[in-house]
Design a protein around this motif. Sequence first.
Motif, PDB file in Angstrom:
ATOM      1  N   TYR A  44       0.865   4.890  -6.383  1.00 33.90           N
ATOM      2  CA  TYR A  44      -0.117   4.939  -5.326  1.00 33.90           C
ATOM      3  C   TYR A  44      -1.060   4.252  -5.474  1.00 33.90           C
ATOM      4  CZ  TYR A  44       3.039   8.927  -3.896  1.00 33.90           C
ATOM      5  OH  TYR A  44       4.106   9.606  -3.133  1.00 33.90           O
ATOM      6  N   MET A  71       0.925  -1.126   0.092  1.00 33.24           N
ATOM      7  CA  MET A  71      -0.137  -0.197  -0.130  1.00 33.24           C
ATOM      8  C   MET A  71       0.845   1.305  -0.041  1.00 33.24           C
ATOM      9  SD  MET A  71      -2.896   1.170   2.740  1.00 33.24           S
ATOM     10  CE  MET A  71      -4.004  -0.262   2.298  1.00 33.24           C
ATOM     11  N   ASP A  98      -3.697   4.325  -2.718  1.00 33.30           N
ATOM     12  CA  ASP A  98      -4.705   5.177  -1.836  1.00 33.30           C
ATOM     13  C   ASP A  98      -4.431   6.556  -1.799  1.00 33.30           C
ATOM     14  OD1 ASP A  98      -6.428   2.838  -0.267  1.00 33.30           O
ATOM     15  OD2 ASP A  98      -4.504   2.088  -0.806  1.00 33.30           O
ATOM     16  N   ILE A 145      -5.747  10.003   0.265  1.00 32.04           N
ATOM     17  CA  ILE A 145      -6.418  10.623   1.150  1.00 32.04           C
ATOM     18  C   ILE A 145      -6.601  12.112   0.993  1.00 32.04           C
ATOM     19  CG2 ILE A 145      -6.403  11.271   3.679  1.00 32.04           C
ATOM     20  CD1 ILE A 145      -4.959   8.468   4.371  1.00 32.04           C
ATOM     21  N   VAL A 158      -4.328   2.866   6.145  1.00 32.03           N
ATOM     22  CA  VAL A 158      -5.414   4.310   5.712  1.00 32.03           C
ATOM     23  C   VAL A 158      -6.657   4.279   6.171  1.00 32.03           C
ATOM     24  CG1 VAL A 158      -6.479   2.813   3.698  1.00 32.03           C
ATOM     25  CG2 VAL A 158      -6.049   5.346   3.581  1.00 32.03           C
ATOM     26  N   ILE A 169       0.328   5.513   0.359  1.00 33.47           N
ATOM     27  CA  ILE A 169      -0.899   6.490   0.293  1.00 33.47           C
ATOM     28  C   ILE A 169      -0.395   7.877  -0.106  1.00 33.47           C
ATOM     29  CG2 ILE A 169      -2.608   7.389   1.816  1.00 33.47           C
ATOM     30  CD1 ILE A 169      -1.690   4.839   3.689  1.00 33.47           C
ATOM     31  N   HIS A 198     -10.207   8.069  -0.707  1.00 40.69           N
ATOM     32  CA  HIS A 198     -10.514   8.200   0.839  1.00 40.69           C
ATOM     33  C   HIS A 198     -10.712   9.719   1.014  1.00 40.69           C
ATOM     34  CE1 HIS A 198      -9.301   4.235   1.585  1.00 40.69           C
ATOM     35  NE2 HIS A 198      -8.391   4.464   0.690  1.00 40.69           N
ATOM     36  N   ILE A 217       1.046   8.676   7.744  1.00 38.73           N
ATOM     37  CA  ILE A 217       1.138   7.825   6.744  1.00 38.73           C
ATOM     38  C   ILE A 217       2.744   7.607   6.845  1.00 38.73           C
ATOM     39  CG2 ILE A 217       1.720   8.239   4.176  1.00 38.73           C
ATOM     40  CD1 ILE A 217      -0.616  10.105   4.188  1.00 38.73           C
TER      41      ILE A 217
END
Length: 283
Positions: free
Chosen positions: A80, A1, A82, A84, A140, A3, A112, A134
């Motif tokens: 990436y 993952m 994900d 935020i 996440v 982020i 998100h 992060i």
Amino acid sequence: MKIALIADSTAYLTQDQVERFKVNVIDLNVLFGNEVTKESEMNVTSFYERMRNEKELPTTSQPAIGDYVQLLESLKQDGYTDAIAIHLSSGISGTYQNAITAGSMVEGINMHAIDSEIACMPAGFYTAKAAELIEAEVPVTQIVSAIETLKSETAAYFLVDDLKNLHKGGRLTGAQAFIGSMLQVKPILHFVDTKIVPFDKVRTKKKAMKQIESLIADFVGDETFTGTIIHGNCEAEAKAWLNALQEKYPDVRFVLSHFGPVIGTHLGENALGFGVTKSKLNI
């Protein structure tokens, strides 16, 4: 993952903060008539000067969906998984909703989106916290949960100094603005259920500032907090207030910030804000 962190231009993060937090900033826009400019491309002092001399207020608009999709596609290409995204309160801008829409249009990266339910540097506090988590490789979903919790531990009050913008924007009649100015009435505003609404009207700026200090003191109690003083093109006055607060709270980290063109359009020149969050942030 992997982020990515996204904020919009109305958090008014400094270039140093953007680099330290590894933030991708997406711009809102300011319109003088048909002239559209991305907020980050505007000189703030020149903006206030122009707004002061224009008969009509500029208007503002959220980022274009296409710009947001392009940003997410670029982040996906960089590996990436994900993103935020922490945005200006949904009660005063469609930026949060645009983030959700753009996220649904780009496959291969999970969006998100977080409605900050606030504006300016207090929203920047959430960005700082997210960056910290992060960096610590927190999952996440836990980061999003931590930001939602921080929202209930954050407060801000805004003081309108010049009633001309409220008059130009149709929120006050000419007579109300004239009488209010003569009596040195200073509206105090805050966010309730995503919208910025009147809290009180106080005669003289000094008394309004003292009332805001009292409201913030009641909110934080004996808890640790991080604070910000925000200004609308009145840096010396804001610095003086920050320095006085720093003497009162010597162990608190205070940061000086400003109301850029988008928020300045609504609050007007010489506005001030005091925001806090009950967390010790490296901001």
